[in-house]
Motif scaffolding. Structure first.
Motif, PDB file in Angstrom:
ATOM      1  N   GLU A  83     -28.910  40.037  14.237  1.00 29.29           N
ATOM      2  CA  GLU A  83     -30.197  39.543  14.741  1.00 29.29           C
ATOM      3  C   GLU A  83     -30.065  39.028  16.175  1.00 29.29           C
ATOM      4  O   GLU A  83     -30.980  39.163  16.989  1.00 29.29           O
ATOM      5  CB  GLU A  83     -30.710  38.426  13.828  1.00 29.29           C
ATOM      6  N   TYR A  84     -28.920  38.443  16.481  1.00 27.04           N
ATOM      7  CA  TYR A  84     -28.693  37.925  17.840  1.00 27.04           C
ATOM      8  C   TYR A  84     -28.322  39.034  18.831  1.00 27.04           C
ATOM      9  O   TYR A  84     -28.420  38.835  20.046  1.00 27.04           O
ATOM     10  CB  TYR A  84     -27.558  36.892  17.823  1.00 27.04           C
ATOM     11  N   ILE A 105     -30.683  40.009  21.843  1.00 29.81           N
ATOM     12  CA  ILE A 105     -31.341  38.944  22.600  1.00 29.81           C
ATOM     13  C   ILE A 105     -30.459  38.517  23.762  1.00 29.81           C
ATOM     14  O   ILE A 105     -29.301  38.129  23.558  1.00 29.81           O
ATOM     15  CB  ILE A 105     -31.636  37.734  21.697  1.00 29.81           C
ATOM     16  N   LYS A 135     -36.231  34.475  19.673  1.00 30.85           N
ATOM     17  CA  LYS A 135     -37.069  35.667  19.579  1.00 30.85           C
ATOM     18  C   LYS A 135     -38.430  35.437  20.235  1.00 30.85           C
ATOM     19  O   LYS A 135     -38.973  36.324  20.912  1.00 30.85           O
ATOM     20  CB  LYS A 135     -37.242  36.070  18.120  1.00 30.85           C
ATOM     21  N   LYS A 136     -38.978  34.241  20.050  1.00 33.88           N
ATOM     22  CA  LYS A 136     -40.272  33.925  20.676  1.00 33.88           C
ATOM     23  C   LYS A 136     -40.143  33.907  22.197  1.00 33.88           C
ATOM     24  O   LYS A 136     -41.005  34.428  22.918  1.00 33.88           O
ATOM     25  CB  LYS A 136     -40.780  32.581  20.162  1.00 33.88           C
ATOM     26  N   GLN A 178     -37.904  35.480  23.976  1.00 32.15           N
ATOM     27  CA  GLN A 178     -37.675  36.852  24.429  1.00 32.15           C
ATOM     28  C   GLN A 178     -38.991  37.607  24.597  1.00 32.15           C
ATOM     29  O   GLN A 178     -39.206  38.315  25.596  1.00 32.15           O
ATOM     30  CB  GLN A 178     -36.769  37.581  23.445  1.00 32.15           C
TER      31      GLN A 178
END
Length: 231
Positions: free
Chosen positions: A21-22, A25, A192-193, A195
């Protein structure tokens, strides 16, 4: 217990799913979720040529004596695929290369995710062509000692930042940041937000749609004098 000369074989291990998930980013977006207090000092810079724009892994920490790499050799023996070997070097006061082409070649064989060294390396021409992310605070042809003492998988300071075993390490061309493993799930959501917001802001900047009024408002709030004349 031999404090200062000990090796812990176990550490916290976040899931492979969380690491993935990382992966997409940028380090800057993650850092902006953490009070901008998680980035290693810029003296530690990228020395190799990774194929991926962002690389993520689990911290395997090494506390070495200044100019000595015996514990780094032990860490290489212990390392698992996806690990990032994070090396303190007693403040980097001994300007000897801690690793070179041979050790780094073995690190590639072990399929680790990266190496971050608060100390110099050598064999720069070979390192520059390696796809393994390798960060160091400089280069020096002088080699290391192997007299030992040190620790593995205990808390360290690397590049002025605390690193604990099992922390998530995010690396890209900007540098290296440390995500505490206990907080990784919460930080991921915020990153994520940011990004997504960053992507929108870049588009607005490129198209001239960015709202720049905040600059004028902030200067006014600070009482800045704007003078329509020459000095």
């Amino acid at each position: 217990m031999a404090v200062g000369n000990r090796v812990y074989l176990k550490r916290p291990m976040v899931s492979d799913e969380l690491l993935k998930e990382y992966q997409g980013i940028p380090a800057a977006n993650v850092a902006d979720c953490m009070g901008r207090l998680c980035a290693l000092h810029p003296r530690i810079s990228l020395k190799s040529s990774p194929k991926q724009p962002v690389t993520v892994g689990r911290a395997l920490t090494v506390k070495s004596r200044s100019g000595d790499n015996l514990m780094i050799h032990k860490a290489l023996n212990m390392a698992q695929p996806g690990d990032v070997i994070m090396v303190s070097n007693d403040g980097g006061t001994e300007y000897r290369a801690l690793m070179g082409e041979i050790m780094l070649g073995y690190a590639i064989y072990k399929q680790i995710a990266g190496l971050v060294i608060d100390g110099p390396i050598r064999d720069s021409d070979a390192v520059a062509n390696m796809s393994l992310p390798i960060y160091a605070n400089g280069t020096n042809p002088a080699g290391p000692y192997k007299d030992g003492t040190g620790e593995i998988n205990t808390p360290i300071a690397c590049g002025g930042i605390s690193v604990n075993p099992g922390d998530i390490i995010v690396m890209d061309r900007d540098g290296v940041i440390v995500v505490p493993w206990q907080d990784a799930d919460e930080i991921l959501g915020g990153a994520k937000k940011i990004q997504a917001k960053d992507a929108a802001n870049v588009h607005a900047a490129l198209t001239g749609d960015a709202d720049r009024q905040w600059v004028e408002d902030l200067l006014k709030e600070q009482g800045t004098e704007i003078i329509d004349d020459q000095y």
